[in-house]
Write a protein that holds these residues in place. Sequence first.
Motif, PDB file in Angstrom:
ATOM      1  N   ALA A 174      67.993  41.172   1.548  1.00  0.00           N
ATOM      2  CA  ALA A 174      67.183  42.296   1.090  1.00  0.00           C
ATOM      3  C   ALA A 174      67.028  42.337  -0.425  1.00  0.00           C
ATOM      4  CB  ALA A 174      67.797  43.610   1.571  1.00  0.00           C
ATOM      5  N   ILE A 175      68.034  41.829  -1.145  1.00  0.00           N
ATOM      6  CA  ILE A 175      68.053  41.871  -2.602  1.00  0.00           C
ATOM      7  C   ILE A 175      68.316  40.464  -3.135  1.00  0.00           C
ATOM      8  CG2 ILE A 175      69.214  42.774  -4.652  1.00  0.00           C
ATOM      9  CD1 ILE A 175      67.700  44.931  -3.176  1.00  0.00           C
ATOM     10  N   GLY A 176      67.510  40.033  -4.106  1.00  0.00           N
ATOM     11  CA  GLY A 176      67.693  38.701  -4.670  1.00  0.00           C
ATOM     12  C   GLY A 176      67.488  38.711  -6.176  1.00  0.00           C
ATOM     13  N   VAL A 177      67.556  37.508  -6.764  1.00  0.00           N
ATOM     14  CA  VAL A 177      67.410  37.343  -8.210  1.00  0.00           C
ATOM     15  C   VAL A 177      66.287  36.357  -8.507  1.00  0.00           C
ATOM     16  CG1 VAL A 177      68.521  36.548 -10.341  1.00  0.00           C
ATOM     17  CG2 VAL A 177      69.830  37.881  -8.658  1.00  0.00           C
ATOM     18  N   LEU A 178      65.484  36.705  -9.479  1.00  0.00           N
ATOM     19  CA  LEU A 178      64.429  35.826  -9.982  1.00  0.00           C
ATOM     20  C   LEU A 178      64.994  35.107 -11.205  1.00  0.00           C
ATOM     21  CD1 LEU A 178      60.759  37.028 -10.745  1.00  0.00           C
ATOM     22  CD2 LEU A 178      61.868  35.051 -11.783  1.00  0.00           C
ATOM     23  N   PHE A 179      65.181  33.812 -11.086  1.00  0.00           N
ATOM     24  CA  PHE A 179      65.746  32.987 -12.154  1.00  0.00           C
ATOM     25  C   PHE A 179      64.642  32.607 -13.129  1.00  0.00           C
ATOM     26  CE2 PHE A 179      67.189  28.610 -13.532  1.00  0.00           C
ATOM     27  CZ  PHE A 179      68.220  29.068 -14.351  1.00  0.00           C
ATOM     28  N   LEU A 198      76.119  30.137  -9.676  1.00  0.00           N
ATOM     29  CA  LEU A 198      76.561  31.526  -9.767  1.00  0.00           C
ATOM     30  C   LEU A 198      75.710  32.442  -8.890  1.00  0.00           C
ATOM     31  CD1 LEU A 198      77.225  31.982 -13.593  1.00  0.00           C
ATOM     32  CD2 LEU A 198      78.794  32.686 -11.792  1.00  0.00           C
ATOM     33  N   LEU A 199      74.417  32.229  -8.908  1.00  0.00           N
ATOM     34  CA  LEU A 199      73.525  33.089  -8.133  1.00  0.00           C
ATOM     35  C   LEU A 199      73.674  32.869  -6.639  1.00  0.00           C
ATOM     36  CD1 LEU A 199      70.292  32.895 -10.311  1.00  0.00           C
ATOM     37  CD2 LEU A 199      71.970  34.742 -10.208  1.00  0.00           C
ATOM     38  N   GLY A 200      73.987  31.652  -6.243  1.00  0.00           N
ATOM     39  CA  GLY A 200      74.251  31.366  -4.835  1.00  0.00           C
ATOM     40  C   GLY A 200      73.156  31.891  -3.916  1.00  0.00           C
ATOM     41  N   PRO A 201      73.533  32.681  -2.906  1.00  0.00           N
ATOM     42  CA  PRO A 201      72.540  33.150  -1.921  1.00  0.00           C
ATOM     43  C   PRO A 201      71.531  34.130  -2.486  1.00  0.00           C
ATOM     44  CG  PRO A 201      74.627  34.278  -1.583  1.00  0.00           C
ATOM     45  CD  PRO A 201      74.886  33.202  -2.607  1.00  0.00           C
ATOM     46  N   TYR A 202      71.761  34.635  -3.687  1.00  0.00           N
ATOM     47  CA  TYR A 202      70.831  35.593  -4.288  1.00  0.00           C
ATOM     48  C   TYR A 202      69.668  34.912  -5.003  1.00  0.00           C
ATOM     49  CZ  TYR A 202      74.476  39.026  -3.319  1.00  0.00           C
ATOM     50  OH  TYR A 202      75.398  39.825  -2.679  1.00  0.00           O
ATOM     51  N   LEU A 203      69.735  33.599  -5.212  1.00  0.00           N
ATOM     52  CA  LEU A 203      68.632  32.882  -5.853  1.00  0.00           C
ATOM     53  C   LEU A 203      67.421  32.909  -4.923  1.00  0.00           C
ATOM     54  CD1 LEU A 203      67.429  31.007  -8.029  1.00  0.00           C
ATOM     55  CD2 LEU A 203      68.460  29.079  -6.783  1.00  0.00           C
ATOM     56  N   ALA A 204      66.363  33.616  -5.357  1.00  0.00           N
ATOM     57  CA  ALA A 204      65.226  33.824  -4.459  1.00  0.00           C
ATOM     58  C   ALA A 204      63.912  33.278  -4.999  1.00  0.00           C
ATOM     59  CB  ALA A 204      65.065  35.327  -4.173  1.00  0.00           C
ATOM     60  N   HIS A 205      63.774  33.195  -6.308  1.00  0.00           N
ATOM     61  CA  HIS A 205      62.506  32.769  -6.893  1.00  0.00           C
ATOM     62  C   HIS A 205      62.767  32.265  -8.308  1.00  0.00           C
ATOM     63  CE1 HIS A 205      58.272  32.401  -7.416  1.00  0.00           C
ATOM     64  NE2 HIS A 205      58.105  33.460  -8.182  1.00  0.00           N
ATOM     65  N   VAL A 206      61.818  31.481  -8.841  1.00  0.00           N
ATOM     66  CA  VAL A 206      61.956  30.909 -10.180  1.00  0.00           C
ATOM     67  C   VAL A 206      60.637  31.060 -10.927  1.00  0.00           C
ATOM     68  CG1 VAL A 206      62.418  28.811 -11.515  1.00  0.00           C
ATOM     69  CG2 VAL A 206      63.641  29.213  -9.361  1.00  0.00           C
ATOM     70  N   HIS A 207      60.717  31.505 -12.173  1.00  0.00           N
ATOM     71  CA  HIS A 207      59.535  31.538 -13.038  1.00  0.00           C
ATOM     72  C   HIS A 207      59.589  30.383 -14.032  1.00  0.00           C
ATOM     73  CE1 HIS A 207      57.838  35.897 -12.595  1.00  0.00           C
ATOM     74  NE2 HIS A 207      57.427  35.075 -11.656  1.00  0.00           N
TER      75      HIS A 207
END
Length: 290
Positions: A174-179, A198-207
């Motif tokens: 439900a919650i992730g991180v945009l790297f 470090l981000l592990g399963p929270y890595l969801a997208h990259v700019h």
Amino acid sequence: MKLSVFTVATPELEPEELAAAAKQAGLAAIEWRYKDTPADAANEKPSYWGNNRCTISPAGGVAELDRFKQAAEKHGLANLSVTPYLRAGDLEETEKVLQAAQYMGASYIRLGVPGYDRSRPFGELFELGRTYLQEAEKLCRKYGVKGLIEIHHVTIAASASGARRLVEGLDPNAIGVLFDPGNTVHEGFENYRMSLELLGPYLAHVHVKNAGWSIKETAEDGTKSWHCDWMGLKDGIVPWRQVVSDLIAVGYDGYLGVEDFSGQFPDSSQMLNHFSVVIGGLLTELQPNV
């Protein structure tokens, strides 16, 4: 990995023009900027954060959403994200954006993160951010759209470590991180591979963008002040070959979304083609069997 574009970087294009240009450049998805344009900016020259013609207006209602949704679908592109400028704690607006994203069939929205400017202590801001994300998590589950916090300078999530601490214990579905390595040139740099681990399963997208530092001025006592500016993908500090290699190493298989603010090219179509050649070329070279 596939390529996408965040339309903040394509301000002079109407949505239909952007979708056609993205398809021609070989991109697979669009992240639509979502923000009302100030009335006093409507007649200005197109710009990233001012009169951006490729931005969904929240005031436009369903007709506006349909226009942007259909622009992507006409060219076989995914509506990847509805990307607003939310304030941490504003759950009412967060829910409205989630409703728009669900209607668009988008996978993500961008959530708010408290800014840091020395006016409030970190502890207060962290508590605000955590409380907001805990409530936003419930809304994201309700609408089936993941909420992302972006690693961004001048916020309490300027680094991968800061972002991970903010989302720790929340549901990564439900919650992730945009790297965003380009943002970490300004503030928050950590080793790229370590950041991704470090981000592990929270890595969801990259700019994808780039930046670099230069001396702004020298004081009478010889002290130099430095300034960070946006640069072309090949010109800045971020070594994109290394970043792509590290993304492959950690098994990332999501999107790489261009957000180029360098102004290197006279129009957005050329910028998109350059992005496709540079980053698409690295993907082809570094993961040839995919």
